[in-house]
Write an enzyme that holds these catalytic residues in place. Structure first.
Site, PDB file in Angstrom:
ATOM      1  N   ASP A  47       0.823  -1.211   0.000  1.00  0.00           N
ATOM      2  CA  ASP A  47       0.000   0.000   0.000  1.00  0.00           C
ATOM      3  C   ASP A  47       0.858   1.263   0.000  1.00  0.00           C
ATOM      4  O   ASP A  47       2.093   1.190   0.134  1.00  0.00           O
ATOM      5  CB  ASP A  47      -0.957  -0.007   1.216  1.00  0.00           C
ATOM      6  CG  ASP A  47      -0.274  -0.435   2.517  1.00  0.00           C
ATOM      7  OD1 ASP A  47       0.969  -0.376   2.589  1.00  0.00           O
ATOM      8  OD2 ASP A  47      -0.975  -0.818   3.452  1.00  0.00           O
TER       9      ASP A  47
ATOM     10  N   ASN B 195      -7.364  -2.105  14.230  1.00  0.00           N
ATOM     11  CA  ASN B 195      -8.771  -2.433  13.942  1.00  0.00           C
ATOM     12  C   ASN B 195      -8.922  -3.718  13.121  1.00  0.00           C
ATOM     13  O   ASN B 195     -10.012  -4.031  12.659  1.00  0.00           O
ATOM     14  CB  ASN B 195      -9.444  -1.264  13.215  1.00  0.00           C
ATOM     15  CG  ASN B 195      -8.794  -0.978  11.855  1.00  0.00           C
ATOM     16  OD1 ASN B 195      -7.912  -1.703  11.420  1.00  0.00           O
ATOM     17  ND2 ASN B 195      -9.237   0.080  11.192  1.00  0.00           N
TER      18      ASN B 195
ATOM     19  N   HIS C 256      -7.316  -4.329  10.240  1.00  0.00           N
ATOM     20  CA  HIS C 256      -7.120  -4.185   8.794  1.00  0.00           C
ATOM     21  C   HIS C 256      -5.895  -4.972   8.326  1.00  0.00           C
ATOM     22  O   HIS C 256      -4.962  -5.229   9.088  1.00  0.00           O
ATOM     23  CB  HIS C 256      -7.074  -2.716   8.351  1.00  0.00           C
ATOM     24  CG  HIS C 256      -5.829  -1.973   8.690  1.00  0.00           C
ATOM     25  ND1 HIS C 256      -5.755  -0.601   8.665  1.00  0.00           N
ATOM     26  CD2 HIS C 256      -4.585  -2.376   9.055  1.00  0.00           C
ATOM     27  CE1 HIS C 256      -4.544  -0.213   8.987  1.00  0.00           C
ATOM     28  NE2 HIS C 256      -3.819  -1.257   9.231  1.00  0.00           N
TER      29      HIS C 256
ATOM     30  N   GLU D 122      -9.803  -1.821   5.176  1.00  0.00           N
ATOM     31  CA  GLU D 122     -10.346  -1.396   6.473  1.00  0.00           C
ATOM     32  C   GLU D 122     -11.653  -2.145   6.771  1.00  0.00           C
ATOM     33  O   GLU D 122     -12.353  -2.570   5.851  1.00  0.00           O
ATOM     34  CB  GLU D 122     -10.635   0.112   6.420  1.00  0.00           C
ATOM     35  CG  GLU D 122      -9.411   0.988   6.186  1.00  0.00           C
ATOM     36  CD  GLU D 122      -8.561   1.201   7.426  1.00  0.00           C
ATOM     37  OE1 GLU D 122      -8.553   0.334   8.331  1.00  0.00           O
ATOM     38  OE2 GLU D 122      -7.874   2.236   7.499  1.00  0.00           O
TER      39      GLU D 122
HETATM   40  P1  PGA Z   1       2.233  -1.000  12.406  1.00  0.00           P
HETATM   41  O1  PGA Z   1       1.160  -1.108  11.236  1.00  0.00           O
HETATM   42  O2  PGA Z   1       3.218  -2.092  12.161  1.00  0.00           O
HETATM   43  O3  PGA Z   1       2.848   0.366  12.258  1.00  0.00           O
HETATM   44  O4  PGA Z   1       1.495  -1.186  13.692  1.00  0.00           O
HETATM   45  C1  PGA Z   1       0.638  -2.345  10.872  1.00  0.00           C
HETATM   46  C2  PGA Z   1      -0.587  -2.170   9.998  1.00  0.00           C
HETATM   47  O5  PGA Z   1      -1.278  -1.143  10.133  1.00  0.00           O
HETATM   48  O6  PGA Z   1      -0.853  -3.057   9.176  1.00  0.00           O
END
Ligand code: PGA
Length: 245
Positions: A67, A134, A136, A141
């Site tokens: 992404d 959350n 995702h 999302e």
């Molecule tokens: P993070 O992000 O490793 O910065 O917690 C992971 C994600 O949002 O997939």
């Protein structure tokens, strides 16, 4: 799904790096799906270390990222292209022409087509994943329905809150992102997901406990993948009451 409890996040990252190294050593032309974020950072440190020790070469490896923020140029410090350059691409022998992160500053519709074309043309031998607070996966999302193909998504308020720590002000967090769709993520032959930290407990529960898949917890769909390894550290395992069987 294989669940591995490690002593700490560093050990999770070492083990994830070892899997990537195996994939590359058994196929030097492998295509890797890569992830950004705080969780993945140390995986790239471990890969860099192994590269320095000549245990792996990325010379003929291709990579495609999960992404990117819409609106941030590749040299913006919070762009995922910048992250990849900093933590991996500038540290190993990969050919930058063999890497792809959607460009956040180009025409979004055209860039989306380029992203999906790249995904279609280069099936991933391996995909690295983190997990959102959350639930995702990439920027898929929680919602009433999920999409299979690459798309531009409105980033949820909870993800904006989670990612605000990287920006000066909450208002600076981009509102949209390019993301691989769930089908793109799933098409990878082998997937490794890493999680650490109390804030990930609910998401990890939805992934590793129970038998339910639910679009409001996109990570739960990974239960359906035939070659998924999840690394969580002992602290997180204790918090969610998971014991290795
Ligand atoms: P993070 O992000 O490793 O910065 O917690 C992971 C994600 O949002 O997939």
């Amino acid at each position: 799904m294989k669940i591995v409890i490690t002593k700490d996040h560093k050990e999770s990252c070492r083990k994830a790096a070892d899997i990537i190294i195996d994939v590359v050593n058994s196929n030097p032309n492998a295509t890797l799906g890569l992830a950004t974020g705080g969780t993945a950072e140390q995986v790239y440190d471990e890969l860099t270390e192994s590269f320095k020790q000549k245990k792996v070469s990325f010379k003929n490896v291709k990579t495609i990222n999960l992404d990117e923020y819409v609106g941030l140029s590749p040299d913006h410090e919070q762009s995922y292209q910048y992250f990849m350059n900093k933590f991996l691409f500038s540290r190993v022998d990969i050919d930058k022409n063999n890497t792809f992160v959607p460009a956040g500053n180009k025409n979004p519709e055209e860039e989306l087509i380029a992203f999906q074309t790249m995904l279609n043309q280069h099936p991933r031998d391996f995909q690295l994943l983190g997990i959102g607070v959350n639930g995702h996966i990439a920027f898929n999302e929680p919602a009433g329905e999920l999409r299979t193909k690459a798309h531009i998504v409105d980033i949820s308020q909870s993800t904006i809150t989670a990612n605000a720590r990287y920006f000066d002000k909450r208002e600076d967090v981009p509102k949209q992102a390019f993301t691989q769709g769930m089908g793109d993520v799933f098409s990878a032959k082998k997937i490794v997901l890493l999680a650490s930290g109390a804030e990930k407990a609910d998401a990890v529960k939805a992934l590793i406990l129970g038998d339910i898949v639910n679009t409001w917890k996109p990570c739960s769909f990974l239960k359906l993948h035939s070659d998924l390894t999840v690394f969580i550290d002992q602290e997180l395992a204790d918090l969610i009451g998971y014991e290795q069987v």
